[in-house]
Write an enzyme that holds these catalytic residues in place. Structure first.
Site, mmCIF file in Angstrom:
data_model
loop_
_atom_site.group_PDB
_atom_site.id
_atom_site.type_symbol
_atom_site.label_atom_id
_atom_site.label_comp_id
_atom_site.label_asym_id
_atom_site.label_seq_id
_atom_site.Cartn_x
_atom_site.Cartn_y
_atom_site.Cartn_z
ATOM 1 N N HIS A 359 9.484 1.955 17.880
ATOM 2 C CA HIS A 359 9.057 0.254 18.152
ATOM 3 C C HIS A 359 7.953 -0.056 18.757
ATOM 4 O O HIS A 359 7.316 -0.881 18.578
ATOM 5 C CB HIS A 359 10.308 -0.060 18.926
ATOM 6 C CG HIS A 359 11.477 -0.734 18.260
ATOM 7 N ND1 HIS A 359 12.678 -0.532 18.268
ATOM 8 C CD2 HIS A 359 11.380 -1.138 16.847
ATOM 9 C CE1 HIS A 359 13.633 -1.298 17.297
ATOM 10 N NE2 HIS A 359 12.634 -1.539 16.401
ATOM 11 N N GLU A 605 12.408 3.913 -7.918
ATOM 12 C CA GLU A 605 11.805 4.873 -6.609
ATOM 13 C C GLU A 605 12.415 6.254 -7.058
ATOM 14 O O GLU A 605 11.813 7.249 -6.548
ATOM 15 C CB GLU A 605 12.463 4.526 -5.076
ATOM 16 C CG GLU A 605 14.096 4.236 -5.085
ATOM 17 C CD GLU A 605 14.353 3.734 -3.759
ATOM 18 O OE1 GLU A 605 13.611 3.661 -2.915
ATOM 19 O OE2 GLU A 605 15.440 3.151 -3.483
ATOM 20 N N ASP A 629 9.476 6.397 -1.855
ATOM 21 C CA ASP A 629 10.575 7.334 -2.245
ATOM 22 C C ASP A 629 10.006 7.957 -3.658
ATOM 23 O O ASP A 629 10.140 8.878 -3.987
ATOM 24 C CB ASP A 629 11.855 6.707 -2.410
ATOM 25 C CG ASP A 629 12.430 6.966 -1.185
ATOM 26 O OD1 ASP A 629 12.236 8.006 -0.529
ATOM 27 O OD2 ASP A 629 13.295 5.952 -0.858
ATOM 28 N N CYS A 676 7.179 -3.065 -3.087
ATOM 29 C CA CYS A 676 7.515 -3.222 -1.825
ATOM 30 C C CYS A 676 7.516 -1.949 -1.006
ATOM 31 O O CYS A 676 7.717 -1.881 0.264
ATOM 32 C CB CYS A 676 9.043 -3.615 -1.731
ATOM 33 S SG CYS A 676 10.256 -2.413 -2.218
HETATM 34 C C1 PEP Z 1 10.356 3.070 -0.823
HETATM 35 O O1 PEP Z 1 11.079 3.719 -1.049
HETATM 36 O O2 PEP Z 1 9.373 2.539 -0.994
HETATM 37 C C2 PEP Z 1 11.027 1.578 -0.113
HETATM 38 C C3 PEP Z 1 10.442 0.450 0.222
HETATM 39 O O3 PEP Z 1 12.240 1.585 0.604
HETATM 40 P P1 PEP Z 1 12.411 2.731 1.978
HETATM 41 O O4 PEP Z 1 11.202 3.052 2.666
HETATM 42 O O5 PEP Z 1 13.253 1.861 2.744
HETATM 43 O O6 PEP Z 1 13.145 3.926 1.350
HETATM 44 MG MG MG Z 2 13.220 3.850 -0.647
#
Ligand code: PEP
Ligand code: MG
Length: 756
Positions: A359, A605, A629, A676
């Site tokens: 954080h 992913e 991922d 994302c």
């Molecule tokens: C990803 O895997 O790119 C993602 C956005 O999800 P997380 O980082 O929450 O696994």
């Molecule tokens: Mg992910």
């Protein structure tokens, strides 16, 4: 032999000083093998020599430097070949050379093992004996094993600047994990926790009610502290980041810490002891998690516990004088410690422990304070009062740097200030390339959200991670608890799309109340795999989302970790079921509002999905690419394992090809696709994604303005040239070079520059 090995390793690791560690090593090896000599030579790259650092058997004259040039003797040969040499009579070997000044003449047999750390030869461990004889295979592997252990000890000592040849007036740079970008220059100020849980000696009480009363009043005072701290930082951190203090407040609630502490007091423990027991229990639960983000929550819980403890011990926070330009240095910087330093004085921060997911790191990014984490093997007092340069891009820390280096960093800082000003001034402008290509910028969120005036132009939430509220409890949140939470988010972003991801919990992110033991958690029971096996959990979450969406109609549902089409079908069936349940319930209420069916999307992913895009596209409304991922699974590199962190490369040619293929196929199929993962908020990554044809990028709020400005400075022909060059590169470093050169050329190098 194993116990001897273990004993030596332990003795070396526990040595109070580097020289003692080397001395312990040579003495122990010589004794264990019954040899006549054991020595350690270390590489001095500047002078191109191997320096004799310690020996049991060779007499090193006091104050003299005994060394061999690179290329000389069997020492060099073992180092060059990067393999051990086992020679019965070294004096007859063509490479033999006597080391001058140590009376080496009588020794015939020689066993030399290179000391290698992360592919780099740091020195050699050499064993000698008068009698000509070959060392046994067992002896050889014994020395090789110890040389490998010694490598880590030497690497740590090098990092601390303790290895000779580096004790110049300015100390070597220390390496850390970059936590927040930027350059900071200032004087170290050591931050200490208000009270320490570990020093509480467990004590019992005869008067539990009195102790409960003391605990409750400490909680009230802690709540007040947190409110004050939140107010202090409210003017300069984003509202999303401020939510950290809400999380703290939430942890103080009865359902989290409160009840558990009071139950312990009722068992007969004093309030201080009860706080220690409960908080340390929570801390170890969090620390046991594999997910690096959730692991970091241990820091918050400990910080909160120490604040309560401070009030129970009636400690007054002593206002020490903070230097004008201060770099906050602490064993573990916490969000609240950060908030308590006057912003005008705070230039940067160094946390010896922790990671970019803490954080404190999130806050530092939000406050625009350069930060580095995980500076290993440096005692806190080593940095006290030192003059420091912190490079938040590369993770380097320079202690008392020479004038020239300081000047370079000062220039960089000026450039940064200029860029930051321009970027901020343009935050209201659309994200559009100079030739008019529009890009939708969205925000990744997961903590509680307030209406966020602080952020520049953006188009809603591209990824709302729902797992954090599940982590902060002692049981699954109820439908109505989730309903409130999701409604708050939709309300804050009224009129804009909000993509909520269903629970992505599982092997790597077990809930404290739902433990999962797996050999390979990242390949295990994660995301949709777990929730489809527990439709009761999935349905409650989806029902809460659907009910929250009534009256807003902006919700989109995103499924994580999809590997196969049948998972999409099954999830869609459950969502359908929840939809009709909620709709039927609504119909029965007076003035029933109309209910909208949310769009459904999947995260891309898991690489297997790349080969099933067409079938999946027939079942969903949109795709969202999770580059974090996707990179880990495509490259078979655990995203949380520091040992292979070097291999986790989002700029890997294979990752870029996969991303290009996804964009092309999605366009061909007419399916909206966004990104994302972290790559979307990376300056070079955003350019490449844009060039590939992505038009929606979702990122952490602190990257929004920067990425908008970069987009506004490029045009499509320019991007196409860049992409062609990047796709031609055969190595991630080459891709990075190409991208960084482009950013430099556009005058945007300040976003990626510094240290390395
Ligand atoms: C990803 O895997 O790119 C993602 C956005 O999800 P997380 O980082 O929450 O696994
Ligand atoms: Mg992910």
């Amino acid at each position: 032999m194993l116990t001897t090995l273990q004993r030596i390793v332990e003795a070396v690791n526990q040595a109070p000083e580097f020289e003692v560690a080397l001395d312990t090593m040579v003495r122990s090896v010589k004794a264990a093998l019954g040899s006549d000599v054991c020595s350690v030579y270390l590489v001095d790259r500047e002078n191109r020599e191997f320096v004799l650092m310690a020996s049991d058997g060779l007499r090193i004259p006091v104050g003299e430097r005994i060394s061999l040039n690179f290329g000389e003797g069997l020492i060099s040969l073992a180092a060059e070949r990067e393999e051990p040499l086992n020679i019965a009579n070294a004096t007859t070997h063509p490479n033999f050379k006597l080391v001058e000044g140590v009376e080496e003449e009588p020794y015939r047999a020689m066993l030399v093992a290179p000391i290698i750390h992360q592919r780099q030869v740091l020195g050699v461990l050499a064993v000698q004996q008068q009698k000509a004889r070959a060392f046994s295979g067992e002896e050889e592997s014994f020395v090789v094993t110890l040389a490998a252990q010694l490598a880590a000890v030497i690497a740590h000592a090098e990092a601390k600047g303790l290895v000779s040849g580096q004790q110049s007036p300015w100390m070597r740079n220390l390496s850390a994990i970059p936590g927040a970008p930027g350059v900071a220059i200032g004087q170290a100020y050591i931050g200490k926790p208000i009270a320490s849980l570990s020093s509480v000696v467990p004590r019992r009480t005869e008067q539990p009610w009195r102790e409960i009363h003391r605990f409750r009043s400490a909680v009230i005072k802690t709540r007040q502290d947190l409110r004050e701290l939140a107010e202090q930082v409210a003017s300069y951190v984003a509202a999303d980041t401020l939510a950290i203090f809400d999380v703290y407040q939430g942890m103080l609630d009865a359902a989290s810490l409160g009840d558990a502490v009071e139950a312990k007091i009722k068992e007969g423990w004093r309030a201080q002891t009860a706080v220690k027991l409960v908080v340390e229990g929570f801390v170890s639960q969090f620390e046991d998690l594999d997910d690096s983000y959730l692991k970091e929550r241990a820091v918050d819980v400990r910080d909160l516990g120490q604040r309560i403890l401070g009030h129970l011990q009636d400690r007054k926070h002593v206002e020490e004088s903070v230097p004008e330009s201060c770099i906050l240095v602490a064993e573990e910087v916490t969000a609240s410690m950060l908030a308590s330093i006057p912003r005008a004085r705070l230039q940067g921060l160094i946390s010896l422990r922790g990671s970019a997911n803490s954080h404190a790191a999130i806050m530092a990014r939000s406050m625009g304070i350069p930060a580095v984490f995980g500076v290993q093997d440096v005692p806190l007092n080593y940095l006290e009062d030192q003059f420091l340069v912190v490079d938040g891009y590369s993770g380097d820390v320079f202690v008392n740097p020479p004038a020239q280096l300081l000047q370079e960093y000062e220039e960089l800082q000026e450039e940064e200030v200029e860029l930051a000003g321009i970027v901020k001034a343009n935050r209201h402008l659309p994200a559009e390339t100079s030739d008019g290509i529009q890009v939708d910028l969205q925000v990744n969120a997961g903590l509680n959200l307030d209406a966020n005036d602080e952020l520049g132009e953006h188009n809603g939430i591209g990824l709302y991670r729902t797992e954090i509220p599940f982590m902060m409890r002692e049981r699954f949140p109820t439908e109505s608890e989730q309903l409130k939470l999701y409604k708050d988010v939709l309300q804050s972003y009224r009129g804009q799309p909000v993509v909520m991801r269903t629970l992505d919990i599982g092997g790597d992110k077990p809930l404290p109340y739902f433990p999962i033991q797996e050999e390979n958690p990242f390949l295990g029971w994660r995301g949709i795999r777990m929730t489809l096996d527990h439709p009761e959990i999935f349905l409650v979450q989806v029902r809460a989302m659907l009910r929250a969406n009534v009256g807003y109609g902006t919700l989109k549902i995103l499924l994580p970790m999809i590997t196969s089409v049948d998972e999409v079908d099954e999830a869609a069936r459950l969502i359908n079921q929840a939809y009709f349940e909620v709709r039927n319930e609504l119909v029965q209420t007076a003035n029933a509002p109309t209910m909208q069916r949310p769009q459904l999307g999947v995260m891309i992913e898991v690489p297997a999905l790349l080969y099933q895009l067409e079938a999946v596209a027939q079942r969903v409304d949109f795709f969202s690419v999770g580059t974090n991922d996707l990179t880990q699974y495509l490259l078979a590199v655990d995203r949380n394992n520091p040992r292979v962190a070097r291999l986790y490369e989002v700029y890997h040619p294979a990752v870029l090809r996969a991303l290009q293929q996804i964009a092309d196929t999605a366009h061909k199929l007419g399916k909206p696709v966004s990104v994302c993962g972290e790559l979307a908020g990376d300056p070079g990554g955003a350019l490449l994604l844009l060039a590939m044809g992505y038009r929606t990028l979702s990122m952490s709020a602190h990257n929004l303005d920067k990425i908008r400005w970069i987009i506004r400075n490029v045009s499509s022909p320019m991007l196409q040239v860049l992409l062609a060059q990047a796709m031609n590169a055969k190595h991630p470093d080459h891709v990075r070079k190409v991208v960084n050169m482009k950013l430099e050329g556009l005058g945007l190098g300040g976003f990626v520059r510094a240290g390395k």
